[in-house]
Design a protein around this motif. Sequence first.
Motif, short mmCIF file in Angstrom:
data_model
loop_
_atom_site.label_atom_id
_atom_site.label_comp_id
_atom_site.label_asym_id
_atom_site.label_seq_id
_atom_site.Cartn_x
_atom_site.Cartn_y
_atom_site.Cartn_z
N GLY A 1 -76.32 5.48 89.78
CA GLY A 1 -76.47 6.88 89.38
C GLY A 1 -77.87 7.09 88.82
N LEU A 2 -78.84 7.39 89.68
CA LEU A 2 -80.23 7.49 89.25
C LEU A 2 -80.46 8.54 88.17
CD1 LEU A 2 -82.60 7.13 92.36
CD2 LEU A 2 -82.84 6.01 90.14
N ASP A 3 -79.65 9.62 88.19
CA ASP A 3 -79.87 10.69 87.22
C ASP A 3 -79.14 10.48 85.90
OD1 ASP A 3 -77.36 11.02 88.29
OD2 ASP A 3 -77.53 13.19 88.61
N LYS A 4 -78.41 9.37 85.77
CA LYS A 4 -77.74 9.08 84.51
C LYS A 4 -78.77 8.57 83.49
CE LYS A 4 -73.36 7.69 86.68
NZ LYS A 4 -72.44 6.57 86.90
N VAL A 5 -78.69 9.07 82.27
CA VAL A 5 -79.65 8.68 81.24
C VAL A 5 -79.54 7.18 80.94
CG1 VAL A 5 -80.43 9.09 78.88
CG2 VAL A 5 -79.67 11.01 80.27
N ILE A 6 -78.34 6.60 81.07
CA ILE A 6 -78.18 5.17 80.78
C ILE A 6 -78.98 4.30 81.73
CG2 ILE A 6 -75.92 5.39 79.67
CD1 ILE A 6 -74.68 4.37 82.31
N TYR A 7 -79.33 4.85 82.91
CA TYR A 7 -80.13 4.10 83.89
C TYR A 7 -81.54 4.67 84.02
CZ TYR A 7 -75.55 2.25 85.25
OH TYR A 7 -74.31 1.65 85.24
N MET A 8 -81.93 5.47 83.07
CA MET A 8 -83.23 6.15 83.08
C MET A 8 -84.43 5.22 83.28
SD MET A 8 -84.55 8.75 80.13
CE MET A 8 -84.36 7.48 78.86
N GLY B 1 -61.76 11.41 79.91
CA GLY B 1 -62.49 10.54 80.82
C GLY B 1 -63.72 9.96 80.17
N MET B 2 -64.28 8.94 80.84
CA MET B 2 -65.45 8.26 80.31
C MET B 2 -66.67 8.59 81.17
SD MET B 2 -65.88 4.25 79.26
CE MET B 2 -64.51 4.38 78.11
N THR B 3 -67.72 9.02 80.50
CA THR B 3 -68.94 9.38 81.20
C THR B 3 -70.14 9.18 80.28
OG1 THR B 3 -69.95 11.07 82.62
CG2 THR B 3 -68.89 11.84 80.58
N THR B 4 -71.31 9.53 80.78
CA THR B 4 -72.55 9.32 80.03
C THR B 4 -73.36 10.60 80.04
OG1 THR B 4 -73.69 8.56 82.04
CG2 THR B 4 -72.62 6.88 80.68
N ASP B 5 -74.49 10.55 79.36
CA ASP B 5 -75.43 11.67 79.43
C ASP B 5 -76.20 11.63 80.75
OD1 ASP B 5 -75.36 13.37 77.12
OD2 ASP B 5 -75.95 11.63 75.92
N PRO B 6 -76.57 12.79 81.30
CA PRO B 6 -76.51 14.12 80.68
C PRO B 6 -75.17 14.84 80.78
CG PRO B 6 -77.57 14.28 82.81
CD PRO B 6 -77.30 12.82 82.59
N THR B 7 -74.17 14.21 81.42
CA THR B 7 -72.87 14.87 81.59
C THR B 7 -72.25 15.22 80.24
OG1 THR B 7 -72.56 13.61 83.63
CG2 THR B 7 -70.64 14.72 82.74
N ALA C 1 -79.94 15.18 75.60
CA ALA C 1 -79.14 14.10 76.19
C ALA C 1 -79.87 12.76 76.06
CB ALA C 1 -78.87 14.40 77.67
N ILE C 2 -81.18 12.78 76.27
CA ILE C 2 -81.98 11.56 76.11
C ILE C 2 -81.98 11.12 74.65
CG2 ILE C 2 -84.33 10.63 76.23
CD1 ILE C 2 -84.76 12.38 78.72
N ARG C 3 -82.14 12.08 73.73
CA ARG C 3 -82.15 11.76 72.30
C ARG C 3 -80.85 11.07 71.88
NH1 ARG C 3 -85.45 14.37 69.27
NH2 ARG C 3 -85.29 16.25 70.56
N SER C 4 -79.73 11.55 72.39
CA SER C 4 -78.42 10.99 72.02
C SER C 4 -78.23 9.57 72.56
CB SER C 4 -77.30 11.89 72.55
OG SER C 4 -77.36 13.17 71.99
N THR C 5 -78.90 9.27 73.67
CA THR C 5 -78.68 8.00 74.35
C THR C 5 -79.73 6.94 74.04
OG1 THR C 5 -77.64 9.25 76.16
CG2 THR C 5 -78.21 6.99 76.64
N LEU C 6 -80.88 7.35 73.53
CA LEU C 6 -81.97 6.39 73.27
C LEU C 6 -81.58 5.18 72.42
CD1 LEU C 6 -85.25 8.50 72.78
CD2 LEU C 6 -84.79 6.75 74.51
#
Length: 342
Positions: free
Chosen positions: A43-50, A193-199, A289-294
């Motif tokens: 998932g290229l657009d997922k922040v966890i794989y940024m 459900g389980m998901t990541t940012d930016p979702t 979303a990036i701030r929350s995941t950094l």
Amino acid sequence: MRSHLKAPAAAAAALLALCSLSACGGDSSSGANGGQIKIMVGGLDKVIYMPAMLTQKLGYFEAEGLDVQLLTEPAGVQATTSLISGDVQGVVGFYDHTLDLQVKGKEVESVVQLSHTSGEVEVVSNAAADEIKSPKDFSGKKLGVTGLGSSTDFLTKYLAVKNGVRTDRITPVAVGAGQTFISALQQNSIQAGMTTDPTVTQILDKKVGKVLVDMRTPEGSQEALGGPYPSSSLYMNTSWVNGNKETVQKLANAFVRTLRWMDGHSPEEIAAKMPADYAQGGKELYAEAIRSTLPMFTTDGVMPKDGPETVERVLKAFNPNLKDAEVDLSRTYTTEFVEKVG
């Protein structure tokens, strides 16, 4: 943290060298000696794989003399399949797949550990919020995951078991991420459900769901999983790593340089470097979303202390393939390359 060297898997290397495009679905030897390296991202657009796209946008692959093609697959389990089949040389995905694959006879290892927490969030729809107040209430519910057999599937089952709910009492539903996940929540196809940012940030902004379990920070990971949960990583077939160490070192150099850059820049500055269409909810929401995941990211690419042990404990809690299996954690990752980054 320790580093370790592995003896080349001669038979596997020979097989890869002989394998043709038509026979194996891809040329696993490409990427060596200056050829193109294909990296599949869950998932290229997922922040966890940024860090994958950011490394390309910052020009760090090119600076190392690498020709890297980034591909995307919405669920990590499909990305892993592409690696095993030889279609790609590396995957940016969850480290936990390396343990699962080892007990299935596949030698895969993390060469750059991008994170020390999962970055995942369990959200509950507004409609189901009154009946699902914690994972203890998962019984009989449809729970969204990116794909069956994915890391979100793994972690969902662990949260259920940890809270006294058997895995046969929940129904995992593959709903991907982004708009398909959000629509599933809105239409009651899933109750949580389980998901990541930016979702996650989009769900909260649209007010269609609430956070149930937040594993984006070390503190959240400790509370939910009992320790660090190394997730996003660059992992590769061990035989390919052993046969292409110079190339792997260059990949490690590029990714660690990106992690250091992220550590020294604001969420807004990071967002500005990413493709514009990743900010579907708007620039401000994407930066949030990036701030929350950094907090999930490492700054050096090194596997966190006790991280592999936490992952093994989590997987063995529900996965029958691993429950009684002997896992050699030292073969699931290496710090050989990140420790050499200048």
